[in-house]
Design an enzyme around this catalytic site. Sequence first.
Site, PDB file in Angstrom:
ATOM      1  N   PRO A  49     -18.627  -3.814  -5.904  1.00 17.55           N
ATOM      2  CA  PRO A  49     -18.082  -3.011  -7.005  1.00 17.55           C
ATOM      3  C   PRO A  49     -17.627  -1.603  -6.614  1.00 17.55           C
ATOM      4  O   PRO A  49     -16.851  -0.997  -7.335  1.00 17.55           O
ATOM      5  CB  PRO A  49     -19.261  -2.918  -7.990  1.00 17.55           C
ATOM      6  CG  PRO A  49     -20.072  -4.130  -7.711  1.00 17.55           C
ATOM      7  CD  PRO A  49     -19.944  -4.382  -6.237  1.00 17.55           C
TER       8      PRO A  49
ATOM      9  N   TYR B 132       0.815  -1.220   0.000  1.00 20.68           N
ATOM     10  CA  TYR B 132       0.000   0.000   0.000  1.00 20.68           C
ATOM     11  C   TYR B 132       0.853   1.276   0.000  1.00 20.68           C
ATOM     12  O   TYR B 132       0.340   2.374  -0.198  1.00 20.68           O
ATOM     13  CB  TYR B 132      -0.990   0.013   1.190  1.00 20.68           C
ATOM     14  CG  TYR B 132      -1.922  -1.186   1.225  1.00 20.68           C
ATOM     15  CD1 TYR B 132      -2.104  -1.996   0.103  1.00 20.68           C
ATOM     16  CD2 TYR B 132      -2.612  -1.535   2.376  1.00 20.68           C
ATOM     17  CE1 TYR B 132      -2.943  -3.112   0.130  1.00 20.68           C
ATOM     18  CE2 TYR B 132      -3.459  -2.644   2.419  1.00 20.68           C
ATOM     19  CZ  TYR B 132      -3.609  -3.424   1.284  1.00 20.68           C
ATOM     20  OH  TYR B 132      -4.437  -4.517   1.328  1.00 20.68           O
TER      21      TYR B 132
ATOM     22  N   LYS C  99       1.291  -7.045   5.825  1.00 21.70           N
ATOM     23  CA  LYS C  99       1.348  -8.205   4.923  1.00 21.70           C
ATOM     24  C   LYS C  99       2.703  -8.322   4.232  1.00 21.70           C
ATOM     25  O   LYS C  99       3.339  -7.312   3.924  1.00 21.70           O
ATOM     26  CB  LYS C  99       0.243  -8.096   3.859  1.00 21.70           C
ATOM     27  CG  LYS C  99      -1.144  -7.804   4.438  1.00 21.70           C
ATOM     28  CD  LYS C  99      -2.249  -7.856   3.406  1.00 21.70           C
ATOM     29  CE  LYS C  99      -3.554  -7.347   3.991  1.00 21.70           C
ATOM     30  NZ  LYS C  99      -3.733  -5.893   3.857  1.00 21.70           N
TER      31      LYS C  99
ATOM     32  N   SER D  38     -15.419  -0.438  -4.560  1.00 21.33           N
ATOM     33  CA  SER D  38     -13.967  -0.197  -4.516  1.00 21.33           C
ATOM     34  C   SER D  38     -13.348  -0.346  -5.901  1.00 21.33           C
ATOM     35  O   SER D  38     -12.385   0.331  -6.235  1.00 21.33           O
ATOM     36  CB  SER D  38     -13.288  -1.126  -3.513  1.00 21.33           C
ATOM     37  OG  SER D  38     -13.538  -2.463  -3.832  1.00 21.33           O
TER      38      SER D  38
ATOM     39  N   SER E 152     -13.027   4.874   4.903  1.00 21.76           N
ATOM     40  CA  SER E 152     -13.674   6.074   4.401  1.00 21.76           C
ATOM     41  C   SER E 152     -12.919   7.275   4.930  1.00 21.76           C
ATOM     42  O   SER E 152     -12.328   7.226   6.002  1.00 21.76           O
ATOM     43  CB  SER E 152     -15.134   6.123   4.856  1.00 21.76           C
ATOM     44  OG  SER E 152     -15.712   7.332   4.439  1.00 21.76           O
TER      45      SER E 152
ATOM     46  N   ASN F 111      -5.997 -14.394   0.340  1.00 21.37           N
ATOM     47  CA  ASN F 111      -6.213 -14.826  -1.043  1.00 21.37           C
ATOM     48  C   ASN F 111      -5.810 -16.275  -1.292  1.00 21.37           C
ATOM     49  O   ASN F 111      -5.491 -16.642  -2.421  1.00 21.37           O
ATOM     50  CB  ASN F 111      -5.475 -13.879  -2.015  1.00 21.37           C
ATOM     51  CG  ASN F 111      -5.972 -12.454  -1.911  1.00 21.37           C
ATOM     52  OD1 ASN F 111      -7.157 -12.190  -2.052  1.00 21.37           O
ATOM     53  ND2 ASN F 111      -5.069 -11.526  -1.613  1.00 21.37           N
TER      54      ASN F 111
ATOM     55  N   ASN G 239     -14.601  10.080   5.150  1.00 19.28           N
ATOM     56  CA  ASN G 239     -15.719  10.878   5.627  1.00 19.28           C
ATOM     57  C   ASN G 239     -16.052  10.474   7.075  1.00 19.28           C
ATOM     58  O   ASN G 239     -16.317   9.303   7.344  1.00 19.28           O
ATOM     59  CB  ASN G 239     -16.874  10.594   4.646  1.00 19.28           C
ATOM     60  CG  ASN G 239     -18.172  11.196   5.065  1.00 19.28           C
ATOM     61  OD1 ASN G 239     -18.644  10.960   6.175  1.00 19.28           O
ATOM     62  ND2 ASN G 239     -18.760  11.953   4.164  1.00 19.28           N
TER      63      ASN G 239
ATOM     64  N   GLN H 231     -20.448   5.326  10.899  1.00 17.46           N
ATOM     65  CA  GLN H 231     -21.430   4.331  10.420  1.00 17.46           C
ATOM     66  C   GLN H 231     -20.790   2.956  10.266  1.00 17.46           C
ATOM     67  O   GLN H 231     -21.362   1.946  10.672  1.00 17.46           O
ATOM     68  CB  GLN H 231     -21.928   4.712   9.023  1.00 17.46           C
ATOM     69  CG  GLN H 231     -23.032   5.719   8.967  1.00 17.46           C
ATOM     70  CD  GLN H 231     -23.466   5.941   7.514  1.00 17.46           C
ATOM     71  OE1 GLN H 231     -23.128   5.176   6.616  1.00 17.46           O
ATOM     72  NE2 GLN H 231     -24.212   6.996   7.294  1.00 17.46           N
ATOM     73  N   ASN H 232     -19.615   2.942   9.665  1.00 11.79           N
ATOM     74  CA  ASN H 232     -18.975   1.664   9.335  1.00 11.79           C
ATOM     75  C   ASN H 232     -18.569   0.873  10.577  1.00 11.79           C
ATOM     76  O   ASN H 232     -18.247  -0.307  10.489  1.00 11.79           O
ATOM     77  CB  ASN H 232     -17.739   1.903   8.447  1.00 11.79           C
ATOM     78  CG  ASN H 232     -18.114   2.384   7.050  1.00 11.79           C
ATOM     79  OD1 ASN H 232     -19.279   2.381   6.675  1.00 11.79           O
ATOM     80  ND2 ASN H 232     -17.119   2.801   6.288  1.00 11.79           N
TER      81      ASN H 232
HETATM   82  P1  NAD Z   1     -12.979   0.411   0.724  1.00  7.49           P
HETATM   83  O1  NAD Z   1     -13.208  -0.024   2.097  1.00  7.49           O
HETATM   84  O2  NAD Z   1     -12.140   1.574   0.488  1.00  7.49           O
HETATM   85  O3  NAD Z   1     -14.433   0.635   0.127  1.00  7.49           O
HETATM   86  C1  NAD Z   1     -14.686   0.928  -1.208  1.00  7.49           C
HETATM   87  C2  NAD Z   1     -15.253   2.311  -1.417  1.00  7.49           C
HETATM   88  O4  NAD Z   1     -16.385   2.520  -0.586  1.00  7.49           O
HETATM   89  C3  NAD Z   1     -14.280   3.424  -1.101  1.00  7.49           C
HETATM   90  O5  NAD Z   1     -14.148   4.215  -2.247  1.00  7.49           O
HETATM   91  C4  NAD Z   1     -14.934   4.217   0.042  1.00  7.49           C
HETATM   92  O6  NAD Z   1     -14.760   5.591  -0.120  1.00  7.49           O
HETATM   93  C5  NAD Z   1     -16.378   3.845  -0.078  1.00  7.49           C
HETATM   94  N1  NAD Z   1     -17.077   3.865   1.219  1.00  7.49           N
HETATM   95  C6  NAD Z   1     -16.555   3.605   2.443  1.00  7.49           C
HETATM   96  N2  NAD Z   1     -17.491   3.698   3.406  1.00  7.49           N
HETATM   97  C7  NAD Z   1     -18.651   4.031   2.769  1.00  7.49           C
HETATM   98  C8  NAD Z   1     -19.982   4.269   3.216  1.00  7.49           C
HETATM   99  N3  NAD Z   1     -20.294   4.172   4.516  1.00  7.49           N
HETATM  100  N4  NAD Z   1     -20.902   4.579   2.297  1.00  7.49           N
HETATM  101  C9  NAD Z   1     -20.594   4.667   0.988  1.00  7.49           C
HETATM  102  N5  NAD Z   1     -19.347   4.445   0.498  1.00  7.49           N
HETATM  103  C10 NAD Z   1     -18.384   4.142   1.381  1.00  7.49           C
HETATM  104  O7  NAD Z   1     -12.292  -0.645  -0.229  1.00  7.49           O
HETATM  105  P2  NAD Z   1     -12.110  -2.209  -0.192  1.00  7.49           P
HETATM  106  O8  NAD Z   1     -11.630  -2.617  -1.486  1.00  7.49           O
HETATM  107  O9  NAD Z   1     -13.362  -2.788   0.342  1.00  7.49           O
HETATM  108  O10 NAD Z   1     -10.916  -2.462   0.783  1.00  7.49           O
HETATM  109  C11 NAD Z   1     -10.985  -2.452   2.163  1.00  7.49           C
HETATM  110  C12 NAD Z   1      -9.619  -2.806   2.691  1.00  7.49           C
HETATM  111  O11 NAD Z   1      -9.384  -4.193   2.468  1.00  7.49           O
HETATM  112  C13 NAD Z   1      -8.444  -2.125   1.978  1.00  7.49           C
HETATM  113  O12 NAD Z   1      -8.235  -0.830   2.451  1.00  7.49           O
HETATM  114  C14 NAD Z   1      -7.330  -3.066   2.322  1.00  7.49           C
HETATM  115  O13 NAD Z   1      -6.854  -2.791   3.623  1.00  7.49           O
HETATM  116  C15 NAD Z   1      -8.008  -4.419   2.287  1.00  7.49           C
HETATM  117  N6  NAD Z   1      -7.807  -5.153   1.031  1.00  7.49           N
HETATM  118  C16 NAD Z   1      -7.041  -6.279   1.051  1.00  7.49           C
HETATM  119  C17 NAD Z   1      -6.806  -6.995  -0.107  1.00  7.49           C
HETATM  120  C18 NAD Z   1      -5.979  -8.246  -0.071  1.00  7.49           C
HETATM  121  O14 NAD Z   1      -5.565  -8.714  -1.120  1.00  7.49           O
HETATM  122  N7  NAD Z   1      -5.736  -8.825   1.080  1.00  7.49           N
HETATM  123  C19 NAD Z   1      -7.371  -6.567  -1.315  1.00  7.49           C
HETATM  124  C20 NAD Z   1      -8.167  -5.423  -1.316  1.00  7.49           C
HETATM  125  C21 NAD Z   1      -8.379  -4.727  -0.143  1.00  7.49           C
END
Ligand code: NAD
Length: 325
Positions: A225, A52, A81, A227, A278, A173, A280, A286-287
């Site tokens: 979708p 990252y 990781k 992210s 987020s 994974n 925000n 919320q999350n």
């Molecule tokens: P994410 O948590 O960033 O969520 C996706 C999108 O949702 C973001 O653009 C965010 O702004 C938006 N969002 C967040 N909260 C929201 C809300 N309450 N309402 C509306 N939109 C909201 O992305 P992700 O891909 O789910 O990843 C989460 C985490 O998982 C990453 O930050 C990373 O740490 C981890 N991850 C790990 C791997 C892996 O291979 N192990 C792969 C991908 C992600």
Amino acid sequence: NTMFSNFIQLSDGNEMPLTGYGLWDVDAAICADQVYAAIKEGYRCFDGACDYGNEMEAGLGIARAIQDGLVQRKELFIVSKLWCTFHDPEHVKTIAQRQLSDWGLEYFNLYLIHFPVALEYVDPSKSYPPGWAASSDPNVKDVTFAHIPMHKTWAAMENLVEQGLTRSIGISNFDTQLINDLFSYARISPAVLQIEHHPYLTQPRLVNYAQARGIAITAYCSFGPQSAVAAKLANVSKLDSLLDHQLIKKISSDHDKSPSQVLLRWATQRGIAVIPKSKNLERMRQNMDMQWNLEDSEIEAISDLNQGLRLNDPVLHGFNVPVFS
Ligand code: NAD
């Protein structure tokens, strides 16, 4: 009340928060402030990675929060990781030490093998983090595999626990075949499996298999979708958003919660940890809200949305790394 427990008991005796803050795609420039803000909002778990590119900045946010008395190190659960280019046992400890020093920490709570793919070593002085293709040219998408069997990497991971560099170790994974194989030689079982898990990709066999073997699951891409759209993957932008899905919207209005909260609770109520991110403040709050429950029938209806749709696949980014079938 275990129904509302905010922790998961890991097989090695440690406890992992059910909700964490994901650090992927958090710009290094704002990462320290984001981590600080998240701690202020009550987040105690952070999901980072070499890949990252923001471990130093995340660590600065933590250091400031500790210095300001918001939190103590022992209350935090820090995840990082091992990247694919460092699977050779001779590199595992060195890179974990470098990552710890970037964070300014003495130990990780959890250290995961990021992908079950060994790639050719890249010297950190040449490129760091190296990414999939160790080329400074962004158009080069070829990767070079390394011949390192997983049992050697896992033994090096176990050494990290014995040497105090991390409290728990886990995998990300991985699929059932490789986990099954891993159990044939592991001295320390993987405590956690981190996988893509959302209503369009529920992976019930993998989840059931892992949980039956005492491995806690952490879900990533909880919003489906969302992210991938944020990452500008053109081929998924046409997909129905889960946040706008009729069923999710109906359930969220029935509970007076947001669609995102429904998607997270669908996981956490089944004992699956989540790591949303987020910027925000309102969404950050919320999350984290887990003090409510879905009906079992609602959980089942959401699970029925499964369509085996994988979003986090390096092949979608143009890299020839067939990790997933
Ligand atoms: P994410 O948590 O960033 O969520 C996706 C999108 O949702 C973001 O653009 C965010 O702004 C938006 N969002 C967040 N909260 C929201 C809300 N309450 N309402 C509306 N939109 C909201 O992305 P992700 O891909 O789910 O990843 C989460 C985490 O998982 C990453 O930050 C990373 O740490 C981890 N991850 C790990 C791997 C892996 O291979 N192990 C792969 C991908 C992600």
